[in-house]
Structure formats: C-alpha cells, structure tokens
Motif scaffolding. Structure first.
Motif, short mmCIF file in Angstrom:
data_model
loop_
_atom_site.label_atom_id
_atom_site.label_comp_id
_atom_site.label_asym_id
_atom_site.label_seq_id
_atom_site.Cartn_x
_atom_site.Cartn_y
_atom_site.Cartn_z
N GLN A 101 3.08 4.53 5.88
CA GLN A 101 1.94 5.54 5.24
C GLN A 101 1.49 6.04 4.42
O GLN A 101 2.36 6.78 3.66
CB GLN A 101 2.71 6.65 6.08
CG GLN A 101 1.34 7.06 7.01
CD GLN A 101 1.39 7.01 8.46
OE1 GLN A 101 1.09 5.78 8.65
NE2 GLN A 101 0.43 7.35 9.43
N VAL A 102 0.69 6.12 4.84
CA VAL A 102 -0.13 6.36 3.13
C VAL A 102 -0.75 7.77 3.69
O VAL A 102 -1.71 8.43 4.87
CB VAL A 102 -1.25 5.64 3.13
CG1 VAL A 102 -1.98 6.04 0.92
CG2 VAL A 102 -0.98 4.00 2.60
N GLN A 103 -0.96 8.69 2.96
CA GLN A 103 -2.31 10.13 3.13
C GLN A 103 -2.75 10.97 1.76
O GLN A 103 -2.44 10.70 0.59
CB GLN A 103 -1.26 11.16 3.38
CG GLN A 103 -0.73 11.72 4.51
CD GLN A 103 0.08 12.22 5.09
OE1 GLN A 103 0.80 13.31 3.73
NE2 GLN A 103 -0.93 13.27 6.16
N LEU A 104 -3.92 10.60 2.05
CA LEU A 104 -5.07 11.41 1.62
C LEU A 104 -5.18 13.32 1.76
O LEU A 104 -5.58 12.98 2.75
CB LEU A 104 -6.25 10.85 0.98
CG LEU A 104 -6.28 9.09 -0.37
CD1 LEU A 104 -5.56 8.93 0.57
CD2 LEU A 104 -7.97 9.19 -0.33
N ALA A 134 -2.74 11.67 -3.49
CA ALA A 134 -2.87 10.22 -2.70
C ALA A 134 -0.82 9.59 -2.08
O ALA A 134 -0.32 10.31 -3.69
CB ALA A 134 -3.15 8.75 -3.03
N SER A 135 -0.45 9.89 -1.35
CA SER A 135 1.31 9.60 -1.44
C SER A 135 1.27 9.38 0.10
O SER A 135 0.61 8.99 0.52
CB SER A 135 1.44 11.17 -1.01
OG SER A 135 1.14 11.26 0.45
N GLY A 136 2.50 8.07 0.32
CA GLY A 136 3.39 7.64 0.44
C GLY A 136 3.31 6.07 -0.10
O GLY A 136 4.07 5.98 -0.73
N GLN A 177 -9.22 2.96 -2.25
CA GLN A 177 -8.72 1.28 -2.20
C GLN A 177 -7.51 1.33 -2.59
O GLN A 177 -7.49 1.27 -3.38
CB GLN A 177 -9.38 0.75 -2.74
CG GLN A 177 -11.72 0.79 -1.96
CD GLN A 177 -12.61 0.58 -3.34
OE1 GLN A 177 -11.67 -0.33 -4.42
NE2 GLN A 177 -13.65 0.03 -2.60
N ILE A 178 -6.62 1.33 -1.32
CA ILE A 178 -4.88 1.58 -2.46
C ILE A 178 -4.12 0.29 -1.72
O ILE A 178 -4.98 -0.65 -0.32
CB ILE A 178 -4.18 2.64 -1.44
CG1 ILE A 178 -5.15 4.09 -1.65
CG2 ILE A 178 -2.68 2.16 -1.78
CD1 ILE A 178 -4.35 5.05 -0.99
N ARG A 179 -3.45 -0.60 -2.58
CA ARG A 179 -3.45 -1.93 -2.33
C ARG A 179 -1.22 -1.14 -1.51
O ARG A 179 -0.74 -0.72 -3.15
CB ARG A 179 -2.79 -2.71 -3.40
CG ARG A 179 -4.28 -3.21 -3.77
CD ARG A 179 -4.15 -3.97 -4.91
NE ARG A 179 -5.51 -4.53 -5.49
CZ ARG A 179 -5.84 -5.40 -5.15
NH1 ARG A 179 -5.19 -6.78 -4.90
NH2 ARG A 179 -7.09 -5.70 -5.53
N ALA A 220 -6.95 -4.50 -1.33
CA ALA A 220 -7.16 -3.19 -1.05
C ALA A 220 -7.74 -2.58 0.14
O ALA A 220 -8.46 -3.53 0.49
CB ALA A 220 -7.77 -2.70 -2.56
N TYR A 221 -6.51 -1.74 0.91
CA TYR A 221 -8.07 -0.87 2.11
C TYR A 221 -8.35 0.05 1.70
O TYR A 221 -7.60 0.71 0.77
CB TYR A 221 -7.15 -1.27 2.76
CG TYR A 221 -6.52 -2.48 3.70
CD1 TYR A 221 -5.62 -3.15 3.36
CD2 TYR A 221 -7.16 -3.66 4.63
CE1 TYR A 221 -5.07 -4.46 3.61
CE2 TYR A 221 -6.87 -4.54 5.40
CZ TYR A 221 -5.97 -5.28 4.03
OH TYR A 221 -5.17 -6.48 5.07
N ASP A 222 -9.28 0.60 2.29
CA ASP A 222 -10.51 2.25 1.81
C ASP A 222 -8.83 3.04 3.28
O ASP A 222 -9.07 2.56 4.00
CB ASP A 222 -11.18 2.35 3.03
CG ASP A 222 -12.74 1.70 1.91
OD1 ASP A 222 -13.66 1.04 1.93
OD2 ASP A 222 -12.60 2.44 0.65
N TYR A 223 -9.06 4.36 2.37
CA TYR A 223 -7.92 5.33 2.82
C TYR A 223 -9.07 7.06 3.03
O TYR A 223 -9.41 7.19 1.72
CB TYR A 223 -6.36 5.32 2.36
CG TYR A 223 -5.75 4.98 2.70
CD1 TYR A 223 -5.32 3.24 2.71
CD2 TYR A 223 -5.15 4.68 3.99
CE1 TYR A 223 -4.41 2.73 2.67
CE2 TYR A 223 -4.09 3.57 4.31
CZ TYR A 223 -4.11 2.99 3.85
OH TYR A 223 -2.94 1.24 4.36
#
Length: 121
Positions: free
Chosen positions: A1-4, A24-26, A98-100, A107-110
């Motif tokens: 899980q990723v959070q901004l 950004a965390s996770g 854009q996180i890997r 890389a996906y957008d969050y």
C-alpha cells in the motif's frame, strides 16, 4: 500500500506565500517524477510543476518565477513553495508521484487527497 499525504494549504491574502508538502509512504522501491496539480471549480485539473528524480523541473507558465518545486528523496517528500500568490491560484492542489513498488515493476501514478489553497484579493 502506498499513501501520499499533503499538508500546508490554507487561506492567504494576495501577495502572500504558502508552502505545500507531500510525503509518500508505504511499500516504495523508488520514485520517478513527483509533481503538483491543481483544479479550480469548473475547470480541468492542470499541471502546476513537476520535478524528476534527477532534479530537472518544469512549471506551468502561469506560475513561473513565483512557485518553486523541490524534493527530499531521503524523505520521499515533495514541496511547493508558492510566493506572490494571486486570487487565480485558488484551487485544490493535488500531489502526484510516479512510484515503483519493486525493482522490477513499472512506475504507477499515485495521488494525494488534495489540499485547498484560497487566495483572497
């Protein structure tokens, strides 16, 4: 899980300054570009500024010379320093990254949840 998670919005008079932060965390392996977008009522979301992993930046013409984007890679955080604010800067500001999540993934957008910036005249 990723959070901004964004912070720093608020109400300011024209000519004033605000600083937005987005952490950004996770489960994050690396972050490519990080940026700020904004959406005013009745308008489409627009890019405000972007900073790439190497440090290069781009700005919307409407904010050049007034806004500065920066990032702290150790903290996975991006900042937007906004000076000489104008009433037309009023909008909800959204953080994008854009996180890997792994070494082998794309890389996906969050997106963050958005923070309101209101500039009074």
């Amino acid at each position: 899980q990723v959070q901004l998670v964004e912070s720093g919005g608020g109400l300011v008079q024209a000519g004033g300054s605000l600083r937005l932060s987005c952490a950004a965390s996770g489960s994050i392996f690396s972050i490519d570009a990080m940026g700020w977008y904004r959406q005013a009522p009745g308008k489409q979301r627009e890019l405000v500024a972007v900073i790439r992993s190497g440090g290069s930046t781009n700005y919307a013409d409407s904010v050049k010379g007034r806004f500065t984007i920066s990032r702290d890679n150790a903290k996975n955080t991006v900042y937007l320093q906004m000076n000489s604010l104008k009433p037309e800067d009023t909008a909800v500001y959204y953080c994008n990254a854009q996180i890997r999540r792994t070494k082998w993934s794309g890389a996906y957008d969050y997106w963050g949840q958005g923070t309101q910036v209101t500039v009074s005249s």
